[in-house]
Design a protein around this motif. Structure first.
Motif, PDB file in Angstrom:
ATOM      1  N   MET A  41       0.920  -1.329  -0.059  1.00  0.00           N
ATOM      2  CA  MET A  41       0.075   0.066   0.197  1.00  0.00           C
ATOM      3  C   MET A  41       0.848   1.129  -0.041  1.00  0.00           C
ATOM      4  O   MET A  41       0.850   2.043  -1.152  1.00  0.00           O
ATOM      5  CB  MET A  41      -0.920   0.126   1.088  1.00  0.00           C
ATOM      6  CG  MET A  41      -2.037   0.558   1.075  1.00  0.00           C
ATOM      7  SD  MET A  41      -3.038   1.124   2.230  1.00  0.00           S
ATOM      8  CE  MET A  41      -3.748  -0.463   2.710  1.00  0.00           C
ATOM      9  N   THR A  42       1.538   1.372   1.103  1.00  0.00           N
ATOM     10  CA  THR A  42       2.583   2.662   1.081  1.00  0.00           C
ATOM     11  C   THR A  42       3.897   2.300   1.726  1.00  0.00           C
ATOM     12  O   THR A  42       4.429   1.938   2.807  1.00  0.00           O
ATOM     13  CB  THR A  42       1.782   3.493   2.099  1.00  0.00           C
ATOM     14  OG1 THR A  42       0.505   3.861   1.565  1.00  0.00           O
ATOM     15  CG2 THR A  42       2.587   5.053   2.019  1.00  0.00           C
ATOM     16  N   LEU A  80      -1.912  -3.022  13.452  1.00  0.00           N
ATOM     17  CA  LEU A  80      -2.110  -1.576  13.744  1.00  0.00           C
ATOM     18  C   LEU A  80      -2.562  -1.773  15.329  1.00  0.00           C
ATOM     19  O   LEU A  80      -3.168  -2.287  15.641  1.00  0.00           O
ATOM     20  CB  LEU A  80      -3.247  -1.014  13.190  1.00  0.00           C
ATOM     21  CG  LEU A  80      -3.638   0.475  13.058  1.00  0.00           C
ATOM     22  CD1 LEU A  80      -2.605   1.254  12.595  1.00  0.00           C
ATOM     23  CD2 LEU A  80      -5.177   0.847  12.408  1.00  0.00           C
ATOM     24  N   ASN A  89       0.187   3.826  11.908  1.00  0.00           N
ATOM     25  CA  ASN A  89      -0.078   3.757  10.261  1.00  0.00           C
ATOM     26  C   ASN A  89       1.058   5.013   9.816  1.00  0.00           C
ATOM     27  O   ASN A  89       0.879   5.568   8.844  1.00  0.00           O
ATOM     28  CB  ASN A  89      -1.381   3.931   9.870  1.00  0.00           C
ATOM     29  CG  ASN A  89      -2.165   4.985  10.404  1.00  0.00           C
ATOM     30  OD1 ASN A  89      -1.887   6.086  10.709  1.00  0.00           O
ATOM     31  ND2 ASN A  89      -3.349   4.736  10.602  1.00  0.00           N
ATOM     32  N   PRO A 186       4.553  27.148   7.972  1.00  0.00           N
ATOM     33  CA  PRO A 186       4.311  25.919   7.250  1.00  0.00           C
ATOM     34  C   PRO A 186       5.166  25.588   5.958  1.00  0.00           C
ATOM     35  O   PRO A 186       5.918  24.736   5.668  1.00  0.00           O
ATOM     36  CB  PRO A 186       2.890  25.480   7.053  1.00  0.00           C
ATOM     37  CG  PRO A 186       1.989  26.435   7.774  1.00  0.00           C
ATOM     38  CD  PRO A 186       2.913  27.747   8.173  1.00  0.00           C
ATOM     39  N   MET A 190       8.637  23.514   5.174  1.00  0.00           N
ATOM     40  CA  MET A 190       8.409  22.821   4.096  1.00  0.00           C
ATOM     41  C   MET A 190       9.976  22.718   3.280  1.00  0.00           C
ATOM     42  O   MET A 190      10.604  21.867   3.030  1.00  0.00           O
ATOM     43  CB  MET A 190       7.220  22.736   3.265  1.00  0.00           C
ATOM     44  CG  MET A 190       7.199  21.873   2.089  1.00  0.00           C
ATOM     45  SD  MET A 190       5.640  21.889   1.576  1.00  0.00           S
ATOM     46  CE  MET A 190       5.856  22.083  -0.310  1.00  0.00           C
ATOM     47  N   MET A 248       1.931  31.763   1.317  1.00  0.00           N
ATOM     48  CA  MET A 248       0.816  30.995   1.565  1.00  0.00           C
ATOM     49  C   MET A 248      -0.275  31.732   1.294  1.00  0.00           C
ATOM     50  O   MET A 248      -0.866  32.492   2.186  1.00  0.00           O
ATOM     51  CB  MET A 248       0.732  30.235   2.887  1.00  0.00           C
ATOM     52  CG  MET A 248       0.202  28.715   2.798  1.00  0.00           C
ATOM     53  SD  MET A 248       0.614  27.667   4.152  1.00  0.00           S
ATOM     54  CE  MET A 248      -0.438  28.456   5.437  1.00  0.00           C
ATOM     55  N   TYR A 260      14.104  19.691  -6.266  1.00  0.00           N
ATOM     56  CA  TYR A 260      13.924  19.105  -5.299  1.00  0.00           C
ATOM     57  C   TYR A 260      14.818  17.972  -5.036  1.00  0.00           C
ATOM     58  O   TYR A 260      15.100  17.029  -6.015  1.00  0.00           O
ATOM     59  CB  TYR A 260      12.459  18.517  -5.228  1.00  0.00           C
ATOM     60  CG  TYR A 260      12.051  17.658  -3.837  1.00  0.00           C
ATOM     61  CD1 TYR A 260      12.019  18.329  -2.627  1.00  0.00           C
ATOM     62  CD2 TYR A 260      11.550  16.471  -3.679  1.00  0.00           C
ATOM     63  CE1 TYR A 260      11.749  17.629  -1.363  1.00  0.00           C
ATOM     64  CE2 TYR A 260      11.076  15.907  -2.695  1.00  0.00           C
ATOM     65  CZ  TYR A 260      11.395  16.452  -1.440  1.00  0.00           C
ATOM     66  OH  TYR A 260      10.876  15.761  -0.350  1.00  0.00           O
TER      67      TYR A 260
ATOM     68  N   GLU B  55       1.346  13.382   2.490  1.00  0.00           N
ATOM     69  CA  GLU B  55       2.751  13.396   2.842  1.00  0.00           C
ATOM     70  C   GLU B  55       3.468  14.608   2.063  1.00  0.00           C
ATOM     71  O   GLU B  55       3.571  14.383   0.822  1.00  0.00           O
ATOM     72  CB  GLU B  55       3.225  11.929   2.631  1.00  0.00           C
ATOM     73  CG  GLU B  55       4.524  11.830   3.338  1.00  0.00           C
ATOM     74  CD  GLU B  55       5.177  10.076   3.103  1.00  0.00           C
ATOM     75  OE1 GLU B  55       4.317   9.318   3.162  1.00  0.00           O
ATOM     76  OE2 GLU B  55       6.147  10.101   2.549  1.00  0.00           O
ATOM     77  N   GLY B  56       4.437  15.037   2.622  1.00  0.00           N
ATOM     78  CA  GLY B  56       5.186  16.073   2.039  1.00  0.00           C
ATOM     79  C   GLY B  56       4.512  17.382   1.523  1.00  0.00           C
ATOM     80  O   GLY B  56       5.028  18.288   0.872  1.00  0.00           O
ATOM     81  N   ASN B  58       1.785  20.168   3.337  1.00  0.00           N
ATOM     82  CA  ASN B  58       1.197  20.860   4.440  1.00  0.00           C
ATOM     83  C   ASN B  58      -0.428  21.297   4.147  1.00  0.00           C
ATOM     84  O   ASN B  58      -1.216  21.308   5.158  1.00  0.00           O
ATOM     85  CB  ASN B  58       1.720  21.836   5.234  1.00  0.00           C
ATOM     86  CG  ASN B  58       3.145  21.404   5.581  1.00  0.00           C
ATOM     87  OD1 ASN B  58       3.278  20.618   6.578  1.00  0.00           O
ATOM     88  ND2 ASN B  58       4.277  22.171   5.095  1.00  0.00           N
ATOM     89  N   THR B  59      -0.471  21.864   3.088  1.00  0.00           N
ATOM     90  CA  THR B  59      -1.783  22.335   2.594  1.00  0.00           C
ATOM     91  C   THR B  59      -2.769  21.271   1.959  1.00  0.00           C
ATOM     92  O   THR B  59      -3.849  21.639   1.687  1.00  0.00           O
ATOM     93  CB  THR B  59      -1.780  23.534   1.838  1.00  0.00           C
ATOM     94  OG1 THR B  59      -0.804  23.258   0.785  1.00  0.00           O
ATOM     95  CG2 THR B  59      -0.998  24.760   2.511  1.00  0.00           C
ATOM     96  N   GLU B  67      -5.150   5.718  -0.013  1.00  0.00           N
ATOM     97  CA  GLU B  67      -4.289   4.575  -0.385  1.00  0.00           C
ATOM     98  C   GLU B  67      -4.938   3.065  -0.319  1.00  0.00           C
ATOM     99  O   GLU B  67      -4.522   2.105  -1.315  1.00  0.00           O
ATOM    100  CB  GLU B  67      -3.020   4.440   0.441  1.00  0.00           C
ATOM    101  CG  GLU B  67      -2.208   5.692   0.143  1.00  0.00           C
ATOM    102  CD  GLU B  67      -1.973   6.056  -1.474  1.00  0.00           C
ATOM    103  OE1 GLU B  67      -1.447   4.994  -1.995  1.00  0.00           O
ATOM    104  OE2 GLU B  67      -1.808   7.302  -1.753  1.00  0.00           O
ATOM    105  N   ALA B  68      -5.816   2.997   0.764  1.00  0.00           N
ATOM    106  CA  ALA B  68      -6.482   1.598   0.832  1.00  0.00           C
ATOM    107  C   ALA B  68      -7.437   1.437  -0.414  1.00  0.00           C
ATOM    108  O   ALA B  68      -7.507   0.243  -0.846  1.00  0.00           O
ATOM    109  CB  ALA B  68      -6.977   1.641   2.085  1.00  0.00           C
ATOM    110  N   LYS B 132     -10.362   3.200   9.324  1.00  0.00           N
ATOM    111  CA  LYS B 132      -9.381   2.853   8.473  1.00  0.00           C
ATOM    112  C   LYS B 132      -9.124   1.523   8.231  1.00  0.00           C
ATOM    113  O   LYS B 132      -9.347   0.453   8.825  1.00  0.00           O
ATOM    114  CB  LYS B 132      -8.024   3.232   9.291  1.00  0.00           C
ATOM    115  CG  LYS B 132      -6.569   3.340   8.652  1.00  0.00           C
ATOM    116  CD  LYS B 132      -6.063   4.639   8.404  1.00  0.00           C
ATOM    117  CE  LYS B 132      -4.811   4.284   7.684  1.00  0.00           C
ATOM    118  NZ  LYS B 132      -5.015   4.116   6.434  1.00  0.00           N
ATOM    119  N   LEU B 133      -8.892   1.307   6.645  1.00  0.00           N
ATOM    120  CA  LEU B 133      -8.838   0.201   6.153  1.00  0.00           C
ATOM    121  C   LEU B 133      -7.424  -0.365   5.931  1.00  0.00           C
ATOM    122  O   LEU B 133      -6.590   0.402   5.297  1.00  0.00           O
ATOM    123  CB  LEU B 133      -9.509   0.006   4.715  1.00  0.00           C
ATOM    124  CG  LEU B 133      -9.962  -1.253   4.144  1.00  0.00           C
ATOM    125  CD1 LEU B 133     -11.078  -2.209   4.935  1.00  0.00           C
ATOM    126  CD2 LEU B 133     -10.233  -1.112   2.651  1.00  0.00           C
TER     127      LEU B 133
END
Lengths: 343, 147
Positions: A41-42, A80, A89, A186, A190, A248, A260, B55-56, B58-59, B67-68, B132-133
């Motif tokens: 999945m991830t 989990l 997670n 924020p 980043m 922002m 990047y 992820e990566g 913030n906004t 993803e599931a 959550k799956l």
């Protein structure tokens, strides 16, 4: 006669460079299929050990899996939860020091120490959210945001999870001499993010900023956090960090470019590999992106070679010149292993 | 008499307020979801209100089960007898469009607090999960559908 000689030399040169490029980086294994033990999945970490067994952490669960050198499933652990044998997670990365595996479990605030048979040996409790994990001898190196500031630092922790010290108080070139606005905190956080890796042979920590300016700043620290060396490397094309991104919401111009540095890795104890991403934007839509690996001489900071790679491939660790990472193939997350040859 | 009228008006107002608040928060009627689509085997994903940061970024926000759901879609997309359906409210949101599905169904009712998954096989509900799956549950669904 002269013309045909030039033509022949050109053809030979092109063939040679093609073969050379082709033999420099090669995929050696891919794991991932629509079968329970091979479905991901991830993926947050991929490690290969000295017997070429492969360990994969996945925040979608099962949290840690082991595969043979041929990619055959061996074992898995993790449910989990917050208790023993359980994971949150938000896990990763996965680190291997030659003896044990270390998995950062962010939301359970601990580092999980696991042996190669996937038996959990120990938990090291740590305070606060950390985003990266590395280990040198008895010290752990974890990235976090400096209190009250949108900049990152690297904390050094002992075996019990107690912070001994922290180092790295730099900010990227485009943020120096500027006062940050709380509202844009924020965004600054980043764009001042770091990438780091450690080398057990030279006992040092390599650090770079994810978003570089005209130059890529490379820092090398001793394991106690004292600065060893610093290099400024030219970007592979003319580039200056686009300042509009610091507001922002960002007010995108008609055309812009973003660079990047996804990750930094020791290929050998003399050579550094940067995963480098370049994207062309039209207003706020990405039009095209290219991914490169930059091979850099650690001693003099010179660029040795650049490779263009599959844009979906992301390196998560390197061992014995084998690049271990994740990629999307046929719309499916997979573990991928590439080998760099000739260096 | 006047007092009675006043009391009646008060009662009416209370009833009206209660009716209005119930109407706003009325839960989705899930019974009809089994009839969405035309196949007997289907997986229905009801989008809840829980979202998380991407992820990566913030906004950027996404559903906690993005993803599931993608993993489920990958597993079943080639099964011609399984339909993958997403149900979401019409709140101004493009999260629905970012997810792969055979059918996307918009409803007027407010979204439930959490995500809900229904798995139907030959018209019968064989699996239900709220929240959550994870990959273990996806494996359970795979096993149930391929049995």
């Amino acid at each position: 006669m002269k013309k045909s000689l030039i033509l022949a030399i050109s053809v030979l040169f092109l063939m040679g460079s093609y073969l050379y490029a082709d033999s420099s980086i090669k995929k050696i294994l891919s794991i991932g299929a629509n079968e329970p033990n091979y479905l991901f999945m991830t993926i947050t970490g991929v490690i290969i050990d000295e017997n070429k067994n492969i360990y994969v952490s996945d925040s979608g669960g099962p949290f840690l899996r082991k595969y043979s050198s041929k990619g055959e499933f061996i074992k898995e652990i993790g449910r989990l939860g917050e208790g023993p044998g359980e994971f949150s997670n938000s896990i990763g990365p996965l680190f291997y020091d030659g003896q044990s595996l270390y998995l950062l479990d962010n939301l359970n605030h601990r580092i999980v120490v696991i042996d190669k048979e996937l038996e959990i040996k120990n938990y090291i409790n740590i305070k606060g959210l950390k985003t990266s994990l590395a280990k040198l001898d008895d010290f752990y190196y974890l990235k976090s945001t400096r209190p009250g500031e949108p900049f990152q630092e690297i904390g050094i922790y002992d075996q019990s999870g107690k912070q001994i010290s922290a180092f790295f108080n730099e900010r990227p070139a485009f943020l120096r001499e500027k006062l940050f606005n709380r509202q844009d905190y924020p965004v600054w956080m980043m764009y001042s993010g770091l990438a780091m890796d450690v080398d057990s042979e030279s006992k040092e920590v390599a650090v770079t900023f994810n978003y570089p300016d005209e130059k890529i700043e490379l820092y090398f620290f001793n394991k106690d956090g004292s600065l060893k060396r610093k290099h400024m490397i030219d970007n592979i094309f003319k580039y200056k960090f686009p300042e509009f991104l610091l507001k922002m919401p960002a007010n995108y111009p008609q055309e812009s470019k973003i660079v990047y540095i996804k990750s930094i890795h020791y290929l050998t104890n003399e050579k550094i590999l940067l995963q480098y991403w370049v994207a062309d934007y039209k207003f706020e839509k990405c039009q095209s992106e290219k991914h490169y690996l930059l091979l850099i001489d650690k001693v003099n900071g010179k660029l040795i070679q650049k490779f263009e790679i599959n844009p979906s491939f992301e390196i998560l660790s390197i061992r014995n010149k084998i690049l271990c990472g994740r990629e999307i193939e046929d719309d499916m997350p997979k573990v991928a292993l590439y080998k760099i040859e000739g260096y | 008499m006047k007092k009675n009228i006043w009391r009646f008006i008060q009662l009416f107002l209370v009833m009206l307020t209660l009716w209005q608040s119930c109407r706003k928060e009325s839960p989705l009627k899930y019974e009809f979801f089994s009839n969405i689509g035309y196949k007997n085997n289907k997986i229905i994903f009801i989008l809840g209100k829980v979202i998380k940061n991407v992820e990566g970024c913030n906004t950027c926000k996404e559903n906690q089960n993005t993803e599931a759901w993608k993993a489920l879609y990958r597993v079943f997309r080639h099964d011609s007898d399984v339909e993958l359906i997403i149900v979401g409210s019409k709140e101004p949101d493009d999260r629905l469009l970012a997810l792969p599905a055979d059918i996307i169904k918009y409803v007027d009712s407010a979204a439930p607090k959490n995500d809900i998954f229904y798995v139907y096989k030959k018209g019968k509900l064989i699996f239900k999960h709220e929240g959550k799956l994870d990959m273990y549950l996806i494996r359970d669904i795979m096993e149930l559908m391929h049995q």
